[in-house]
Scaffold this active site. Structure first.
Site, PDB file in Angstrom:
ATOM      1  N   CYS A 291      25.374  48.161   3.808  1.00 30.94           N
ATOM      2  CA  CYS A 291      24.627  47.175   2.946  1.00 30.94           C
ATOM      3  C   CYS A 291      23.272  46.784   3.678  1.00 30.94           C
ATOM      4  CB  CYS A 291      25.614  46.126   2.546  1.00 30.94           C
ATOM      5  SG  CYS A 291      24.611  45.078   1.675  1.00 30.94           S
TER       6      CYS A 291
ATOM      7  N   CYS B  57      28.934  44.093  -4.887  1.00 33.00           N
ATOM      8  CA  CYS B  57      27.456  43.896  -4.336  1.00 33.00           C
ATOM      9  C   CYS B  57      26.260  44.232  -5.041  1.00 33.00           C
ATOM     10  CB  CYS B  57      27.579  44.217  -2.748  1.00 33.00           C
ATOM     11  SG  CYS B  57      25.689  43.740  -2.063  1.00 33.00           S
TER      12      CYS B  57
ATOM     13  N   CYS C 104      24.268  47.112  -2.689  1.00 35.46           N
ATOM     14  CA  CYS C 104      24.887  48.399  -2.111  1.00 35.46           C
ATOM     15  C   CYS C 104      26.201  48.645  -3.224  1.00 35.46           C
ATOM     16  CB  CYS C 104      25.473  48.369  -0.803  1.00 35.46           C
ATOM     17  SG  CYS C 104      26.806  47.225  -0.659  1.00 35.46           S
TER      18      CYS C 104
ATOM     19  N   TYR D 137      -4.683   3.040   8.258  1.00 36.15           N
ATOM     20  CA  TYR D 137      -3.970   1.749   7.905  1.00 36.15           C
ATOM     21  C   TYR D 137      -3.521   0.707   8.931  1.00 36.15           C
ATOM     22  CZ  TYR D 137      -0.232   5.039   8.868  1.00 36.15           C
ATOM     23  OH  TYR D 137       0.559   5.972   9.306  1.00 36.15           O
TER      24      TYR D 137
ATOM     25  N   LYS E 157      11.143   2.579  -0.350  1.00 40.22           N
ATOM     26  CA  LYS E 157      10.885   4.205  -0.704  1.00 40.22           C
ATOM     27  C   LYS E 157      11.376   4.463  -2.039  1.00 40.22           C
ATOM     28  CE  LYS E 157      11.848   7.064   2.466  1.00 40.22           C
ATOM     29  NZ  LYS E 157      11.390   8.017   3.314  1.00 40.22           N
TER      30      LYS E 157
ATOM     31  N   LYS F 214       2.839   4.714   0.982  1.00 38.06           N
ATOM     32  CA  LYS F 214       3.412   5.053   2.355  1.00 38.06           C
ATOM     33  C   LYS F 214       3.055   6.581   1.903  1.00 38.06           C
ATOM     34  CE  LYS F 214       7.421   5.538   5.253  1.00 38.06           C
ATOM     35  NZ  LYS F 214       7.333   6.989   5.694  1.00 38.06           N
TER      36      LYS F 214
ATOM     37  N   GLU G 241       0.782  -1.163   0.125  1.00 37.17           N
ATOM     38  CA  GLU G 241       0.000  -0.089   0.008  1.00 37.17           C
ATOM     39  C   GLU G 241       0.962   1.091   0.180  1.00 37.17           C
ATOM     40  OE1 GLU G 241      -1.522   0.721   4.361  1.00 37.17           O
ATOM     41  OE2 GLU G 241      -0.459  -1.480   4.372  1.00 37.17           O
TER      42      GLU G 241
END
Ligand code: IVH
Length: 737
Positions: free
Chosen positions: A464, A434, A437, A239, A327, A129, A127
């Protein structure tokens, strides 16, 4: 294998203990993030890999198994606030299978276990998961009386009222033939449709963002107000079961069918199968439907069907032997890179993000993926080795890439499809300034490793905006300026309202009282609206003038005023200059004595051709700190902020004080292992300030050993001499007294 790639067998016992302690810390932190804060920090795959190493270490070194071993407990301790419920029958977790071979092994283990019963036909169920949260629902005489979360498997939280709001959970069982008492167990989850709707509602109300359906379902279940849970339209699949006055049926399959008759929703995808081949065929079938289910599933659960045989096969710690979760591998999808943006992080780090053509991976739309740093974009790691294939393959705007959501949370790029690279695609030119700034963004040279840091950082520091909030938070924090009442939330609020740009502004907030009050009021309003939007009601009420006053304001202004004459070392540390922590701050304060002298030395150093020749030799201060001073004082905008700050604040000249009344005054302390909240130097300075003596080795004269993860022989010595051992938190608690 250990983190540095060594085989377990080659580890000495001491090394194994250190590795086990390290994994214990990491796994515990991951559990807390996942279960208590509903905000996973690492991928499921990384978690599973660490857990496997942890268990392998325990079996290779059984004598090292800790009394609080994570293998014996199911993660997810109950959070405070709800009453605790002890599960009469524990709520278990499941062993995991990742490959078809793991499934064959599982069946083989069963065959071997039941070897003597030659004619036994082993039947299993398969079933989906469901990726949600398990809950246990107690029915007495067919009436729902109590519902609980799994918690740590032994003790969960009483969330009866919240569970009652879920339409799939019957208040009274339908049909007949149910036991006097039975605990029905199953999964609470949120559909994608509901998740998207909630996200949209929240965005419209300016509320929080939600990461994924699972964590949102968890958060929804833990609401104090059940009407919020109700508004989230959660779902439930039954379940399994826990305590029961009578067994619901003779097989797993029939029991679950009964749950269906009693009014629960049960998975339509559950089947019986007799062989590994049949189980794997069902796995593939369910996997093929995964994307169209409308909710997250993360694998297929196989359970031995006969309850009689389940009992015989039994349990290992925390898991049934008779069941396993197969899985699904991480989901992948192909998309294109539309743009590469740079975000400026808290410490000025330039963090590149690839903006993707939206693509659904396992039902969740992915639009952004982190590119980590400049080298990662080029396709190399910090040693220069290629990270995507044998050759360094870079990521370019226009590229087709394969992305993967490992652990269903954090997406990453696994491959660049070179055959599809547009002819005009050019290598990405990582900015050297940057984007926020405009200050230069540089890669630091790490003195210890002799290598360049992989991150490029904005040197704009105090000016900044991207760094400003974090710097302000540091500025007011304990150990720095210690301004109570100006927490992270208020700083962010005042910053976004334009009331705070830099540290100097904190001291003029009082002059702008009406604006501060307005900002606080607007936040309160927005929060109220968000709460109401979540409950699906709207509000017309307008707050009265009285409600608009914010009584905490006077306190806040008083707390700010109380720090207008800070100690010099705290002031220097508060500026948040890279590499200038508490110890270095104190060393600088000791050396220069007054703020004027320190600023003069800083400016002179920055202006000098050879900064090292100007700077006096200060114990514990090397080239890195001098470079940081040069960067800081060499930026005129930092000077401006510092000048403005010094109009408001008068740091006291440095005087050596030793606090004689602290809990640790006169004691001899040894630090060992890695500390997480402070550096060794800072720890030492703090202890000395409190009048303690810091020693390098443990002897009978030692009073306290502060041991972090990875502590080795010193910890053993402490045990030998019967010395008090504290972890970092306990130490901080002790010195705070
Ligand atoms: S059976 C004794 N069946 O997976 C076995 N668990 O890793 C009890 N889960 O805590 C669990 N779907 O939250 C079972 N069809 C399913 C499931 C399922 C999801 C979750 C459940 C459990 C965890 C175990």
């Amino acid at each position: 294998m250990t983190a540095d790639g060594r085989e377990l067998e080659s580890l000495s016992e001491d090394e194994a203990r250190v590795e086990l302690a390290r994994l214990h810390e990491l796994l515990s932190a991951a559990d807390r993030a996942y279960f208590e804060k509903d905000a996973p920090e690492i991928t499921d795959a990384a978690y599973d890999a660490m857990k496997r190493s942890y268990q392998a270490l325990e079996s290779a070194f059984p004598e090292l198994k800790r009394p609080d071993s994570l293998s014996d407990k199911v993660a997810g301790a109950p959070v405070e606030g709800f009453a605790k419920v002890r599960h009469a029958v524990p709520m278990l977790s499941l062993a995991k299978a990742y490959t078809d071979q793991d499934v064959l092994d599982f069946i083989d283990r069963g065959r071997r276990f039941f070897e003597r019963d030659k004619d036994l036909d082993l039947v299993f169920t398969a079933e989906p998961k469901i990726d949600g949260l398990s809950a246990s629902l107690r029915y007495e005489k067919g009436v729902f009386v109590q519902g609980a979360t799994r918690g740590d498997g032994a003790v969960g939280e009483d969330i009866t009222e919240n569970l009652r709001t879920i339409a799939d959970i019957p208040h009274k069982l339908a049909g007949s033939g149910w036991p006097e008492m039975i605990e029905i167990r199953g999964e609470v989850y949120m559909t994608y449709a509901e998740f998207q709707a909630l996200k949209a509602r929240s965005a419209a109300a300016g509320g929080q963002d939600y990461v994924n359906p699972r964590n949102t379902a968890a958060g929804s279940l833990r609401q104090k107000d059940a009407s919020v849970t109700a508004s989230r339209n959660l779902k439930f699949f039954a379940y399994a079961w826990g305590a029961a006055s009578a067994e619901p049926a003779a097989t797993q399959f029939d029991a679950v069918q009964k749950f269906g008759e009693w009014g629960f929703r049960i998975s339509p995808l559950m089947v019986r199968a007799r062989s590994a081949d049949d189980l794997i065929a069902q796995y593939k079938l369910i996997e093929a439907q995964r994307a169209s289910l409308g909710y997250d599933i993360d694998g297929v659960v196989y359970k031995l069907d006969s309850l009689e045989l389940q009992r015989r096969w039994g349990f290992v710690t925390g898991e049934p032997r008779w069941a396993i979760a197969h899985k699904f591998p991480a989901e992948q999808a192909t998309t294109t890179v539309k743009r590469i943006d740079i975000q400026v992080g808290r410490t000025g780090t330039l963090a590149p993000v690839a903006r993707l053509a939206p693509v659904s991976v396992g039902g969740v739309v992915v639009e952004n993926v982190t590119l980590h740093n400049e080298d990662y974009i080029k396709g190399i790691d910090s040693t220069g080795a290629p990270i995507r294939g044998d050759e360094p393959i870079d990521v370019r705007v226009g590229d087709t890439v394969v992305i993967q959501r490992a652990g269903d949370v954090i997406p990453q790029i696994v491959r660049v499809v070179l055959e599809k690279r547009p002819a005009d695609a050019v290598p990405y030119d990582f900015p050297h300034t940057c984007p926020v700034c405009g200050s230069p963004a540089t890669r630091e040279h790490n003195e210890k490793t002799g290598k360049e840091d992989s991150r490029r950082r904005c040197t704009g520091e105090m000016i900044c905006p991207a760094q400003a909030v974090e710097r302000l938070r540091h500025f007011v924090s304990r150990g720095a300026m210690d301004i109570e009442g100006l927490g992270a939330e208020n700083i962010e609020l005042f910053f976004s309202a334009g009331l705070l740009r830099n540290a100097a502004d904190i001291f003029t907030l009082r002059d702008r009282r009406p604006e501060v009050q307005q900002a606080l009021f607007e936040r309160r309003e927005a929060q109220a609206r968000e709460r109401e939007a979540a409950k699906g009601i709207s509000r017309k009420k307008v707050l009265t003038a009285e409600e608009r006053t914010y009584e905490g304001l006077d306190k806040l202004f008083a707390a700010i005023d109380a720090q207008r004459e800070p100690e010099l070392d705290r002031f220097i540390f508060a500026l948040g200059i890279p590499h200038i922590g508490e110890t270095t701050g104190a060393a600088l304060a000791r050396t220069f004595g007054t703020v004027e002298e320190w600023v003069r030395a800083g400016k002179e150093t920055a202006a000098a051709e050879d900064p090292k020749s100007v700077f006096p030799s200060v114990d514990g201060i090397g080239g890195t700190v001098i470079e940081a001073m040069v960067d800081f004082f060499g930026n005129p905008r930092n000077d401006d902020v510092l000048d403005a700050l010094l109009v408001q604040v008068r740091p006291k000249p440095y005087v050596v004080t030793v606090s004689a009344d602290s809990q640790v005054a006169g004691k001899t302390v040894v630090f060992t292992g890695s500390l997480e909240k402070m550096t060794r130097g800072e720890a030492k300075a703090m202890a000395e300030r409190l009048g303690a003596k810091v020693a390098g080795s443990v002897s009978a004269k030692t009073d306290i050993v502060v041991a972090g993860p990875g502590a080795g022989s010193k910890l053993k010595d402490a045990e030998k001499h019967g010395v008090l051992v504290l972890d970092e938190d306990a130490w901080l608690e002790l010195v705070a007294k």
